[in-house]
Structure formats: C-alpha cells, structure tokens
Design an enzyme around this catalytic site. Structure first.
Site, PDB file in Angstrom:
ATOM      1  N   SER A 211       0.712  -1.112   0.030  1.00 12.12           N
ATOM      2  CA  SER A 211      -0.049  -0.129   0.098  1.00 12.12           C
ATOM      3  C   SER A 211       0.812   1.423  -0.099  1.00 12.12           C
ATOM      4  O   SER A 211       1.815   1.663  -1.090  1.00 12.12           O
ATOM      5  CB  SER A 211      -1.009   0.062   1.035  1.00 12.12           C
ATOM      6  OG  SER A 211      -2.096   1.032   1.133  1.00 12.12           O
TER       7      SER A 211
ATOM      8  N   ASP B 184     -10.199  -5.567  -3.403  1.00 13.75           N
ATOM      9  CA  ASP B 184      -9.644  -4.534  -2.292  1.00 13.75           C
ATOM     10  C   ASP B 184     -10.576  -3.036  -2.596  1.00 13.75           C
ATOM     11  O   ASP B 184     -10.780  -2.577  -3.391  1.00 13.75           O
ATOM     12  CB  ASP B 184      -8.183  -3.954  -3.071  1.00 13.75           C
ATOM     13  CG  ASP B 184      -7.129  -3.098  -2.194  1.00 13.75           C
ATOM     14  OD1 ASP B 184      -7.670  -2.318  -1.582  1.00 13.75           O
ATOM     15  OD2 ASP B 184      -6.085  -3.478  -2.329  1.00 13.75           O
TER      16      ASP B 184
ATOM     17  N   HIS C 255      -7.481  -6.029   0.798  1.00 11.75           N
ATOM     18  CA  HIS C 255      -6.422  -5.059   0.988  1.00 11.75           C
ATOM     19  C   HIS C 255      -5.274  -5.509   2.024  1.00 11.75           C
ATOM     20  O   HIS C 255      -4.427  -4.928   2.306  1.00 11.75           O
ATOM     21  CB  HIS C 255      -6.657  -3.692   1.041  1.00 11.75           C
ATOM     22  CG  HIS C 255      -5.526  -2.664   1.004  1.00 11.75           C
ATOM     23  ND1 HIS C 255      -5.085  -2.405  -0.240  1.00 11.75           N
ATOM     24  CD2 HIS C 255      -4.952  -1.628   1.730  1.00 11.75           C
ATOM     25  CE1 HIS C 255      -4.189  -1.464  -0.067  1.00 11.75           C
ATOM     26  NE2 HIS C 255      -3.820  -0.995   1.128  1.00 11.75           N
TER      27      HIS C 255
END
Length: 278
Positions: free
Chosen positions: A147, A224, A256
C-alpha cells in the site's frame, strides 16, 4: 542501538531494536529477522519491507508469516516503522496523515519537515546502520512493501537503483499524485507544487527514468476496498511505455489486508531470492 525484543523463529531470530535517529530527530524502532545462516556468521541477502498506513515496525513480522521461507532462503528481513513518532512529533487530523503515515518521503513543509524525513532515514541512515551491524551482502539488497509502503518501495527503488537490486509490492499506491491519499499527503508534506510531487510518484518516475530492473512483481486484489486509490493500470501503462517488465498479477476475491499478503508472500520472497542472486 538497543535490543528491545528477541524471539526465536524457524531457527532464526525475530528482533526489535530502538536507536536515536539523527535524521528523524527522535528515537525510532525497526524490526529485523535474522535467519540461522546469519546467526552462524554467513553473509546473507536482505530485503527492506515498507509497511502501509497505520502500521509499525512489528506489523509485517506478526502478520505476514514470512519467517518460515525467509529461513529456508537465508534472507534477512528489515522492517522500519512507517513514520517518526513520539513527543514533539507532529500529528495529523486523521489516520492517513502524520504519525503512522510518513509516505517514505522527505517533508519540506511545516510542521512536518522537522521530523518527517523518511526517505533519507530509509536509504541513508537505516541502510547504513544495518549494513554496519549485520553481515549483509551489500550487492544483494532488495525492497518491497504494501500500500503506502508499496509506493515507497517502488519510488525508492527507482530513485536509488544502486542500493536496491530488486523490487516488488502488494497493492501499491502506484500514482499518488492522482489519488486522494497521495494528494492529501503530498500537499501537506511537500506543498502545492505538483511538479515536485512527481518526484515521489512511481508512475512518473518510471516514465522519466526508464527500465531499471529485469522485472517488477506486483500483486493486487480485485476486492481491494481501496482499489480506486491504487491505479495499477497507470503503472502498467508507464512500464509498457519505457519497456520495463512488470509482472502485475490481479486476483479475484482478495482485499487489501494481510490475509492477502500471507497468500502471496512466498512468491515475493522467492522472486527476490532469484533477483538478488542474479
């Protein structure tokens, strides 16, 4: 450097250290996994892992389940915190800015600039420290992340290819100058000059610098919850334009979080092991 925690894991050791950072102007922590090979005096390749928003130096060690294969492959895993922390360090008004959200850049704007120098911390101070303190193969160091940390891994790899031989990411923020997370962070940390933002944007860096790595591995889940912020298609377009090989793998049903990372962590460690020994 003070050893705070040491746990045996797959015949290696998972450690947490603290030290006074001159770059961050405060005490900071980092995690390191040392496989048995390193404990026995063997020089080993190493991977820096950059975690995402709200995470810290322990998140990957606890949640990713990477130690088993790292032990087999003889990989050292280095996990810095995601930002400066502590008394006197500026705090944001939300979880996506400030402490826990350093974005792996050097801030230029008040009140962030005094402490939020995460790019220099990673590539200069921590990089030098771990190479001094541990027996790392200095020409076999890779970087990966998740991320916000995926953004950091990609950008630092393309800025400092002399330091990082391999790069991969899980669900990275591929074009932060074109998504709300990045726009908020960059406007706070860097100001309003969008040209400056592009120096910290993986898609723009690849377009500017061209192909630097034999391959980049990216895993992305189609379920996600932050998919609209991540823009993997823009990264693919940039790589295609300059001839940079990108192995972008998109997976149905994955979100995610760290269950997603656990599912594909072995592939990333094996990818780096091959790249680092090439």
């Amino acid at each position: 450097m003070e050893l705070l925690q040491n746990n045996k894991s797959f015949d290696g050791e998972q450690r947490i250290y603290a030290f006074e950072s001159h770059v961050l102007k405060n005490s900071t922590k980092f995690g390191i996994y040392l496989p048995s090979q390193a404990l026995q005096g063997q020089s080993c390749p190493a991977l820096f892992y950059l975690a995402g928003l709200t995470c810290n130096e322990e998140t990957f060690a606890i949640k990713a389940h990477a130690q088993r294969l790292a032990a087999q492959l003889g990989l050292i895993l280095i996990t810095p915190d995601t930002s400066p922390r502590g008394e006197g360090v500026a705090e944001g008004d939300h979880w996506d800015i400030g402490q826990g959200a350093g974005f792996y850049i050097n801030a230029t704007q008040a009140p962030w600039a005094e402490h939020f120098q995460m790019e220099s911390f990673i590539v200069d101070e921590l990089y030098q420290l771990v190479n001094q303190e541990f027996d790392i193969q200095q020409d076999s160091i890779g970087i990966f992340g998740h991320s916000m940390g995926g953004h950091g891994a990609l950008t630092l790899a393309f800025k400092y290819p002399e330091k990082f031989k391999s790069v991969s990411a899980f669900a990275p923020i591929c074009a932060p100058s074109q998504c709300p997370w990045g726009e908020k962070a960059f406007s706070n940390y860097l100001g309003d000059d969008r040209e400056e933002w592009l120096q910290h944007d993986a898609t723009a860096l690849i377009q500017a610098k061209g192909a630097l790595f034999s391959d980049i591995l990216i895993d992305q889940g189609f379920s996600d919850q932050f998919y609209s912020q991540l823009n993997p298609a823009l990264l693919q377009q940039a790589c295609d334009a300059v001839g940079q090989k990108l192995s972008l793998r998109e997976h149905q049903g994955y979100d995610h979080g760290y269950y997603f990372i656990q599912s594909f962590i072995d592939d990333h460690l094996q990818f780096h092991a091959v790249q680092l020994q090439a």
